[in-house]
Design a protein around this motif. Structure first.
Motif, PDB file in Angstrom:
ATOM      1  N   CYS A   1      15.696 -23.644 110.035  1.00  0.00           N
ATOM      2  CA  CYS A   1      16.567 -23.348 111.079  1.00  0.00           C
ATOM      3  C   CYS A   1      17.755 -22.530 110.649  1.00  0.00           C
ATOM      4  CB  CYS A   1      17.106 -24.543 111.400  1.00  0.00           C
ATOM      5  SG  CYS A   1      15.947 -25.553 112.528  1.00  0.00           S
ATOM      6  N   TRP A   2      18.105 -22.815 109.375  1.00  0.00           N
ATOM      7  CA  TRP A   2      19.182 -22.093 108.775  1.00  0.00           C
ATOM      8  C   TRP A   2      18.688 -20.544 108.415  1.00  0.00           C
ATOM      9  CZ3 TRP A   2      24.249 -21.834 108.224  1.00  0.00           C
ATOM     10  CH2 TRP A   2      24.718 -20.863 107.397  1.00  0.00           C
ATOM     11  N   SER A   3      17.514 -20.558 107.843  1.00  0.00           N
ATOM     12  CA  SER A   3      16.986 -19.153 107.541  1.00  0.00           C
ATOM     13  C   SER A   3      16.942 -18.134 109.128  1.00  0.00           C
ATOM     14  CB  SER A   3      15.634 -19.190 107.029  1.00  0.00           C
ATOM     15  OG  SER A   3      14.865 -17.770 106.974  1.00  0.00           O
ATOM     16  N   TYR A   4      16.499 -19.031 110.072  1.00  0.00           N
ATOM     17  CA  TYR A   4      16.405 -18.180 111.558  1.00  0.00           C
ATOM     18  C   TYR A   4      17.968 -17.778 111.915  1.00  0.00           C
ATOM     19  CZ  TYR A   4      16.211 -17.307 116.428  1.00  0.00           C
ATOM     20  OH  TYR A   4      16.445 -16.947 117.826  1.00  0.00           O
ATOM     21  N   LEU A   5      19.161 -18.625 111.392  1.00  0.00           N
ATOM     22  CA  LEU A   5      20.221 -18.401 111.867  1.00  0.00           C
ATOM     23  C   LEU A   5      20.936 -17.430 110.977  1.00  0.00           C
ATOM     24  CD1 LEU A   5      21.433 -22.020 112.811  1.00  0.00           C
ATOM     25  CD2 LEU A   5      20.889 -20.019 114.396  1.00  0.00           C
ATOM     26  N   SER A   6      20.685 -17.297 109.859  1.00  0.00           N
ATOM     27  CA  SER A   6      21.473 -16.393 109.012  1.00  0.00           C
ATOM     28  C   SER A   6      20.559 -15.207 108.341  1.00  0.00           C
ATOM     29  CB  SER A   6      21.736 -17.187 107.738  1.00  0.00           C
ATOM     30  OG  SER A   6      20.800 -17.678 106.855  1.00  0.00           O
ATOM     31  N   GLU A   7      19.183 -15.181 108.275  1.00  0.00           N
ATOM     32  CA  GLU A   7      18.458 -14.169 107.845  1.00  0.00           C
ATOM     33  C   GLU A   7      17.627 -13.409 108.739  1.00  0.00           C
ATOM     34  OE1 GLU A   7      15.910 -15.787 104.574  1.00  0.00           O
ATOM     35  OE2 GLU A   7      17.916 -16.564 103.801  1.00  0.00           O
ATOM     36  N   GLN A   8      17.776 -14.029 110.087  1.00  0.00           N
ATOM     37  CA  GLN A   8      17.189 -13.123 111.371  1.00  0.00           C
ATOM     38  C   GLN A   8      17.977 -12.772 112.425  1.00  0.00           C
ATOM     39  OE1 GLN A   8      13.219 -14.873 112.518  1.00  0.00           O
ATOM     40  NE2 GLN A   8      13.385 -16.196 110.543  1.00  0.00           N
ATOM     41  N   ARG A   9      17.569 -11.865 112.966  1.00  0.00           N
ATOM     42  CA  ARG A   9      18.518 -11.429 114.300  1.00  0.00           C
ATOM     43  C   ARG A   9      18.270 -12.371 115.299  1.00  0.00           C
ATOM     44  NH1 ARG A   9      17.857  -5.402 117.377  1.00  0.00           N
ATOM     45  NH2 ARG A   9      19.969  -5.744 118.618  1.00  0.00           N
ATOM     46  N   ASN A  10      19.370 -13.068 115.815  1.00  0.00           N
ATOM     47  CA  ASN A  10      19.141 -13.864 116.871  1.00  0.00           C
ATOM     48  C   ASN A  10      20.606 -13.980 117.607  1.00  0.00           C
ATOM     49  OD1 ASN A  10      21.059 -16.377 115.632  1.00  0.00           O
ATOM     50  ND2 ASN A  10      19.750 -15.694 113.958  1.00  0.00           N
ATOM     51  N   PRO A  11      20.625 -14.689 118.843  1.00  0.00           N
ATOM     52  CA  PRO A  11      21.736 -14.378 119.672  1.00  0.00           C
ATOM     53  C   PRO A  11      22.591 -15.728 119.581  1.00  0.00           C
ATOM     54  CG  PRO A  11      19.880 -15.066 120.931  1.00  0.00           C
ATOM     55  CD  PRO A  11      19.385 -15.113 119.322  1.00  0.00           C
ATOM     56  N   SER A  12      22.615 -16.444 118.453  1.00  0.00           N
ATOM     57  CA  SER A  12      23.291 -17.748 118.281  1.00  0.00           C
ATOM     58  C   SER A  12      24.809 -17.512 118.581  1.00  0.00           C
ATOM     59  CB  SER A  12      22.961 -18.493 117.147  1.00  0.00           C
ATOM     60  OG  SER A  12      23.290 -17.499 115.986  1.00  0.00           O
ATOM     61  N   LEU A  13      25.540 -16.290 117.782  1.00  0.00           N
ATOM     62  CA  LEU A  13      26.667 -16.045 117.842  1.00  0.00           C
ATOM     63  C   LEU A  13      27.349 -15.523 119.052  1.00  0.00           C
ATOM     64  CD1 LEU A  13      27.637 -14.858 114.103  1.00  0.00           C
ATOM     65  CD2 LEU A  13      28.248 -17.059 115.265  1.00  0.00           C
ATOM     66  N   GLN A  14      26.431 -14.810 119.706  1.00  0.00           N
ATOM     67  CA  GLN A  14      26.560 -14.313 120.960  1.00  0.00           C
ATOM     68  C   GLN A  14      26.741 -15.325 122.164  1.00  0.00           C
ATOM     69  OE1 GLN A  14      23.029 -11.546 121.213  1.00  0.00           O
ATOM     70  NE2 GLN A  14      24.485 -10.076 121.918  1.00  0.00           N
ATOM     71  N   LEU A  15      26.117 -16.275 122.208  1.00  0.00           N
ATOM     72  CA  LEU A  15      26.107 -17.493 122.746  1.00  0.00           C
ATOM     73  C   LEU A  15      27.430 -18.175 122.617  1.00  0.00           C
ATOM     74  CD1 LEU A  15      22.390 -18.730 122.921  1.00  0.00           C
ATOM     75  CD2 LEU A  15      23.536 -17.377 124.775  1.00  0.00           C
ATOM     76  N   LEU A  16      27.779 -18.403 121.323  1.00  0.00           N
ATOM     77  CA  LEU A  16      28.820 -18.953 120.907  1.00  0.00           C
ATOM     78  C   LEU A  16      30.046 -18.308 121.437  1.00  0.00           C
ATOM     79  CD1 LEU A  16      29.972 -21.512 119.299  1.00  0.00           C
ATOM     80  CD2 LEU A  16      30.124 -20.018 117.255  1.00  0.00           C
ATOM     81  N   TYR A  17      30.195 -17.115 121.328  1.00  0.00           N
ATOM     82  CA  TYR A  17      31.248 -16.409 121.798  1.00  0.00           C
ATOM     83  C   TYR A  17      31.524 -16.394 123.351  1.00  0.00           C
ATOM     84  CZ  TYR A  17      34.199 -12.390 123.399  1.00  0.00           C
ATOM     85  OH  TYR A  17      34.978 -11.454 124.018  1.00  0.00           O
ATOM     86  N   LEU A  18      30.084 -16.485 124.124  1.00  0.00           N
ATOM     87  CA  LEU A  18      30.181 -16.523 125.502  1.00  0.00           C
ATOM     88  C   LEU A  18      30.723 -18.128 125.986  1.00  0.00           C
ATOM     89  CD1 LEU A  18      27.081 -14.771 126.757  1.00  0.00           C
ATOM     90  CD2 LEU A  18      29.329 -14.179 127.064  1.00  0.00           C
ATOM     91  N   PHE A  19      30.259 -19.041 125.050  1.00  0.00           N
ATOM     92  CA  PHE A  19      30.588 -20.439 125.295  1.00  0.00           C
ATOM     93  C   PHE A  19      32.183 -20.354 125.045  1.00  0.00           C
ATOM     94  CE2 PHE A  19      31.811 -24.398 123.382  1.00  0.00           C
ATOM     95  CZ  PHE A  19      31.433 -25.474 124.236  1.00  0.00           C
ATOM     96  N   PHE A  20      32.661 -20.096 124.084  1.00  0.00           N
ATOM     97  CA  PHE A  20      34.335 -20.106 123.797  1.00  0.00           C
ATOM     98  C   PHE A  20      34.936 -19.221 124.991  1.00  0.00           C
ATOM     99  CE2 PHE A  20      33.357 -21.247 119.385  1.00  0.00           C
ATOM    100  CZ  PHE A  20      34.069 -22.486 119.210  1.00  0.00           C
ATOM    101  N   ILE A  21      34.599 -18.021 125.271  1.00  0.00           N
ATOM    102  CA  ILE A  21      35.474 -17.461 126.202  1.00  0.00           C
ATOM    103  C   ILE A  21      35.202 -17.952 127.575  1.00  0.00           C
ATOM    104  CG2 ILE A  21      35.172 -15.169 127.638  1.00  0.00           C
ATOM    105  CD1 ILE A  21      36.655 -14.883 125.070  1.00  0.00           C
TER     106      ILE A  21
END
Length: 427
Positions: A68-88
């Motif tokens: 899971c960490w490899s996917y989040l940190s070493e592959q292109r994924n929308p996790s931070l985009q979703l986090l930004y949308l969640f906060f905004i």
């Protein structure tokens, strides 16, 4: 401990954390306290966490966690985009639910309630989606000539090389991104918040994205401040201070005490104001830093290279080399070489031992040596002795970001090296 002290400690901690994460890998800080803190946050903590998970849950759980960490940190994924949308979206939702109707009680003009707030919300989402959808500018076989013409080599930060993945000559200022799986023209950095690289085509939209993020945070804090100040004169605390003749004694601190009281009585808007102010401050600092880099003709990627250059100059390891013919005329562009203490031209040259000299001679005999050419050499002692050819003045630097030239047109006068020629290889 008062709320102001807690707030000051919290702000200081956030700013320190952001500084360490951004500048910890920098050559200027990586060998000091900031670099050690960066290593502790990004490596040591996670190593300890991995050992704890292994001991508590077993090796299989650690492998799944590592995947899971490899996917989040070493592959292109929308996790931070979703986090930004969640906060905004969450922050906007809290304000609309708890504070939007209270604006009618303030002395703000009706245009805030009816026009500016809806426009600001739409503007924030549009900037995010544009920054996330417009590509950074891919360099491929069709436009590599135009990129080479637009960005010449300075033979200091960038030399002619072949990208080992794309099999094309890498233009100056470009970089192959393993996450985006392409060579990016004038690559600045890979931004997880927009899930792609920031480069030649979309740098302007990234700057607009940063602007929209901090302005919506600070505008929300501004609105909450007016809501609080309009309600404080109806608060029991204000009436108590007036009745006991303490209101005038507080002086300029009276507004501060009433504002803190309102924050404690309306915790949702108070917490939102604090979070939005801090988030806006962090984004604003990053925004100003990016504007500074643009104005000086430097990308984020190049800023780290310039710090390496500064370190070499400090150690007297950077040498300017100009090849000449027998008459002293310059042949080709000047280049720069790094020479450490193993090179005879270094001021603190350390002569190798007899065994090391023997190994060096054997190594040199195995590979063909180029014919020596006359050259003029000069040790660089100050940063100002080097010209950044990509810095063309503040106005033109900003113009190249706001209106980047197209990479579709090219003059046929630019030579392109293909894979397999004498250019240096590397991604």
């Amino acid at each position: 401990m008062g709320i102001l002290t807690i707030l000051a400690i919290y702000i200081s901690f956030i700013l320190l954390l952001v500084f360490v994460l951004l500048f910890g890998p920098s050559p200027r800080f990586r060998n000091g306290v900031v670099g050690k803190l960066h290593t502790f946050i990004t490596e040591t903590i996670w190593t300890f966490l991995g050992k704890a998970i292994t001991k508590i849950c077993g090796q299989n759980s650690l492998s799944k966690f590592g995947g899971c960490w490899s996917y989040l940190s070493e592959q292109r994924n929308p996790s931070l985009q979703l986090l930004y949308l969640f906060f905004i979206t969450g922050c906007i939702g809290v304000f609309l639910y708890c504070g939007y109707d209270l604006l009618a009680e303030t002395n703000l003009h009706w245009i805030h309630h009816d026009v500016i707030i809806p426009v600001m919300i739409v503007f924030t989402y549009v900037c995010f989606f544009v920054a996330s959808s417009v590509g950074p500018g891919k360099v491929d076989a069709h436009n590599v000539k135009a990129a080479l013409e637009k960005y010449p080599y300075d033979y200091l930060l960038f030399d002619p090389k072949i990208c080992g993945t794309c099999k094309i000559q890498k233009p100056a200022r470009s970089k192959h991104c393993s996450l985006c799986n392409m060579c990016v023209a004038r690559s600045d950095h890979h931004c997880g918040w927009i899930n792609q690289c920031v480069g030649h085509n979309n740098h302007r939209y990234f700057i607009l994205f940063l602007y929209s993020a901090f302005q919506v945070c600070w505008y929300g804090s501004f609105l909450i401040y007016h809501v609080f100040t309009s309600r404080m004169y109806d608060s029991p605390m204000y009436k108590f201070l007036v009745a006991t003749n303490q209101w005038e004694q507080l002086g300029f601190l009276r507004g501060y005490h009433i504002f803190l009281y309102q924050m404690q009585t309306d915790k949702s808007l108070g917490a939102l104001a604090i979070f939005a102010s801090l988030a806006g401050l962090v984004i604003f600092i990053f925004f100003i830093y990016n504007l500074y880099l643009i104005a000086t003709g430097v990308t984020t990627n190049e800023s780290f290279k310039w710090e390496d250059i500064g370190e070499m100059i400090y150690r007297r390891e950077l040498v300017e080399v100009i090849e000449t013919d027998m008459n002293g005329a310059q042949l080709g562009p000047k280049r720069y070489e790094q020479r450490d203490r193993r090179h005879p031209s270094h001021p603190r040259y350390v002569e190798p031992s007899a065994s090391q000299q023997s190994l060096q001679q054997q190594h040199q005999q195995k590979r063909p040596q180029p014919l020596p050419r006359p050259a003029v050499e000069r040790v660089i002692t100050k940063m100002k002795e080097i010209e950044n050819i990509y810095d063309r003045g503040v106005k033109e630097n900003l113009s190249s970001i706001l209106w980047p030239p197209s990479l579709d047109s090219v003059s046929l006068s630019v030579p392109v090296r293909r894979a397999g020629l004498s250019a240096k290889k590397g991604a």
